[in-house]
Design a protein around this motif. Sequence first.
Motif, short mmCIF file in Angstrom:
data_model
loop_
_atom_site.label_atom_id
_atom_site.label_comp_id
_atom_site.label_asym_id
_atom_site.label_seq_id
_atom_site.Cartn_x
_atom_site.Cartn_y
_atom_site.Cartn_z
N PRO A 146 -6.57 0.75 8.93
CA PRO A 146 -6.90 0.60 7.41
C PRO A 146 -7.85 1.53 7.25
O PRO A 146 -8.60 1.98 7.84
N PRO A 147 -7.83 1.77 5.68
CA PRO A 147 -8.89 2.94 5.17
C PRO A 147 -10.37 2.42 5.18
O PRO A 147 -10.39 1.07 5.15
N LEU A 148 -11.16 3.51 5.31
CA LEU A 148 -12.63 2.79 5.03
C LEU A 148 -12.44 2.28 3.63
O LEU A 148 -12.04 2.73 2.64
N ARG A 149 -13.40 1.37 3.69
CA ARG A 149 -13.20 0.40 2.47
C ARG A 149 -14.68 0.49 1.40
O ARG A 149 -15.44 1.23 1.77
N GLY A 177 0.95 -1.31 0.07
CA GLY A 177 0.13 0.11 0.12
C GLY A 177 0.84 1.30 0.00
O GLY A 177 0.29 2.24 0.36
N ALA A 178 2.08 1.10 -0.46
CA ALA A 178 3.03 2.33 -0.16
C ALA A 178 2.29 3.72 -0.81
O ALA A 178 2.00 3.55 -2.02
N GLY A 179 2.45 4.55 0.01
CA GLY A 179 1.91 6.10 -0.46
C GLY A 179 0.43 6.17 -0.57
O GLY A 179 0.14 7.26 -0.92
N GLY A 180 -0.37 5.22 -0.22
CA GLY A 180 -1.78 5.18 -0.36
C GLY A 180 -2.33 6.04 0.93
O GLY A 180 -1.75 5.88 1.98
N VAL A 181 -3.37 6.67 0.75
CA VAL A 181 -4.00 7.49 1.89
C VAL A 181 -5.23 6.97 2.02
O VAL A 181 -5.97 7.40 3.12
N MET A 182 -5.95 6.38 1.06
CA MET A 182 -7.21 6.01 1.36
C MET A 182 -7.41 4.48 0.51
O MET A 182 -6.52 4.18 -0.32
N SER A 183 -8.38 3.93 0.74
CA SER A 183 -8.84 2.61 -0.18
C SER A 183 -8.83 2.94 -1.36
O SER A 183 -9.22 3.70 -2.09
N ALA A 184 -8.24 1.96 -2.35
CA ALA A 184 -8.00 2.17 -3.75
C ALA A 184 -9.41 1.71 -4.20
O ALA A 184 -9.99 0.76 -3.75
N GLY A 185 -9.63 2.58 -5.11
CA GLY A 185 -11.22 2.20 -5.84
C GLY A 185 -11.71 3.56 -6.50
O GLY A 185 -10.57 4.39 -6.65
N THR A 186 -12.83 3.75 -6.87
CA THR A 186 -13.50 4.78 -7.76
C THR A 186 -13.32 6.00 -6.92
O THR A 186 -12.92 6.98 -7.64
N VAL A 187 -13.53 5.84 -5.61
CA VAL A 187 -13.32 7.28 -4.90
C VAL A 187 -12.03 7.91 -4.94
O VAL A 187 -11.79 9.10 -5.11
N ALA A 188 -10.86 6.89 -4.80
CA ALA A 188 -9.68 7.45 -4.87
C ALA A 188 -9.26 7.93 -6.16
O ALA A 188 -8.67 9.06 -6.38
N ARG A 241 -11.11 9.28 -8.50
CA ARG A 241 -11.96 10.56 -8.74
C ARG A 241 -11.24 11.78 -8.05
O ARG A 241 -11.26 13.02 -8.46
N LEU A 242 -10.63 11.40 -6.63
CA LEU A 242 -10.13 12.43 -5.84
C LEU A 242 -8.88 12.57 -6.20
O LEU A 242 -7.92 13.61 -5.60
N GLY A 243 -8.15 11.85 -6.98
CA GLY A 243 -6.70 11.66 -7.35
C GLY A 243 -5.93 11.24 -5.98
O GLY A 243 -4.88 12.03 -5.99
N LEU A 244 -6.10 10.36 -5.57
CA LEU A 244 -5.55 10.25 -4.14
C LEU A 244 -5.00 8.81 -4.21
O LEU A 244 -5.75 7.90 -5.07
N ALA A 245 -3.70 8.42 -3.59
CA ALA A 245 -3.26 7.11 -4.09
C ALA A 245 -4.13 6.25 -3.09
O ALA A 245 -4.14 6.56 -1.87
N GLY A 246 -4.16 5.08 -3.76
CA GLY A 246 -5.13 4.12 -2.85
C GLY A 246 -4.20 2.99 -2.26
O GLY A 246 -3.35 2.45 -2.95
N VAL A 247 -4.75 2.68 -1.38
CA VAL A 247 -4.20 1.01 -0.77
C VAL A 247 -5.26 0.14 -1.05
O VAL A 247 -6.24 -0.02 -0.74
N PRO A 248 -4.72 -0.94 -1.93
CA PRO A 248 -5.29 -2.39 -2.02
C PRO A 248 -5.67 -2.93 -0.84
O PRO A 248 -5.08 -2.91 0.04
N ALA A 249 -6.91 -3.72 -1.09
CA ALA A 249 -7.27 -4.63 0.17
C ALA A 249 -6.11 -5.82 0.35
O ALA A 249 -5.97 -6.12 1.43
N GLU A 250 -5.32 -5.90 -0.75
CA GLU A 250 -4.57 -7.01 -0.61
C GLU A 250 -3.28 -6.59 0.39
O GLU A 250 -2.40 -7.56 1.11
N ALA A 251 -3.07 -5.25 0.75
CA ALA A 251 -2.00 -4.93 1.74
C ALA A 251 -2.41 -5.49 3.18
O ALA A 251 -1.61 -5.83 3.93
N GLU A 252 -3.94 -5.72 3.47
CA GLU A 252 -4.33 -6.23 4.58
C GLU A 252 -4.35 -7.99 4.48
O GLU A 252 -3.79 -8.38 5.40
#
Length: 453
Positions: free
Chosen positions: A298-301, A192-203, A205-216
Amino acid sequence: MAARKLAITGGRVIDPAQGIDRIADVLISNGKIDEVTAGTTGSAPDGYEHIDASGKIVSPGFVDLHTHLRDPGQEWKETIVTGTRAAAFGGFTTISAMPNTDPVQDSAAVVDDVMRRSAADGLIRVLPIGAISIGQKGKQLAPMGELANSGVIGFSDDGNPVTDANLMRQALSYSVELGLPIINHAEDKKIGAGGVMSAGTVATRLGLAGVPAEAETAMVARDLNLAALTKARLHIPHISTAGSLIALRTAKESGVDVTAEVTPHHLTLSDEWVYGLKGVVPTTVGPEAYDTNTKVNPPLRSRADVEAVIDAVSEGLIDIIATDHAPHAATDKVCTYNEAAHGINVLETAFSSVFQLVDAGKISVVRLIESLTSGPATILRKDIGSLKKGFSADVVVIDPGSKWIVNPEQFESKSVNSPLAGVELTGRVVTTIYQGETVFDLSDVVASAGAKQ
Ligand SMILES: [Zn+2]
């Protein structure tokens, strides 16, 4: 302790440890539970103070396995005094202090200090958790035997995962003899390096780096394998993905000694809350595009993950609900999403937020109370979390119909970092009793709010 005698009458008494769910009276004397009566008399025996709990739920005091008190070292965010007050407000009579303080709780000296000050200044019971590694640096094991002798209830480097699998294996091996669980923050930070929220559509749209569920899920799978190897007790904190649940189920079915917790926010908020519109998805993304109070680790999923953890609590695959109460100062949150600190202020909203799932028919009220009382008490192997005769008189009275709008400015906590600010919740703790003494009463809060106007 004063020889207070108290009768809480006419409430729906729910005590999952004893299989009690009936209208009854709870009698308390000398700080201990005397009796849960067969039915209700509607009045207090002679010489007893009286709380009329008609129409209310009466439960054992809640037990939290995952609290960040920030004391010592970051007292501007929270202290033992304010954190235990916030806990009492939320119905908790026992909380577990995570060791990521400054200094870290990695020695008997620091743990002893936290325990001594908690006993002197805390409003409720504080149980310390010791660090797994010195300084939580993941290099060298903390003196686990010494920490166990000091009274820690488990070991965790929470905030930091133990990345070195061999060190994790050693910690699990040593913990077997001590009989205490290892609580490893389940995250492979490299995935999840560099991610600040859950990877997905919201991330996206917001241009934020995402953490995939697989990090957990990758770390959960590793830890379950090591727990199987060592036959140690593993407790998985803040589980948040459907994938982790598949691994958890397989491990439990094959006899691995594992328990798991989920937070109120992972049960009730999806990554769509990051937009800052209380879960509403905007058609356009404007300058105030996000709410940093939703940044958590972990980020909101995804909504699918939220539904999966709800089902897992309902069926008991996830054993307990724990808050991961993580207070932060305003300066940690009034900034960009990338810069914001991870963590949500939870103690005071925990019960009410999850109670929305009871009202929605997704979790039974008995299961909710079990996940906050006898569930964590079983993991702690302590005589708390029940209204059994002779147990500490730790009791909560809940009004299931009471509506309130979350106003963090009125929190007992020093910090206000809640994404639920302004949200209306139904179901509220109205009285918290610890060792027979009232440590929180909603009518006092209402009275003082009235006096301020
Ligand atoms: Zn954690």
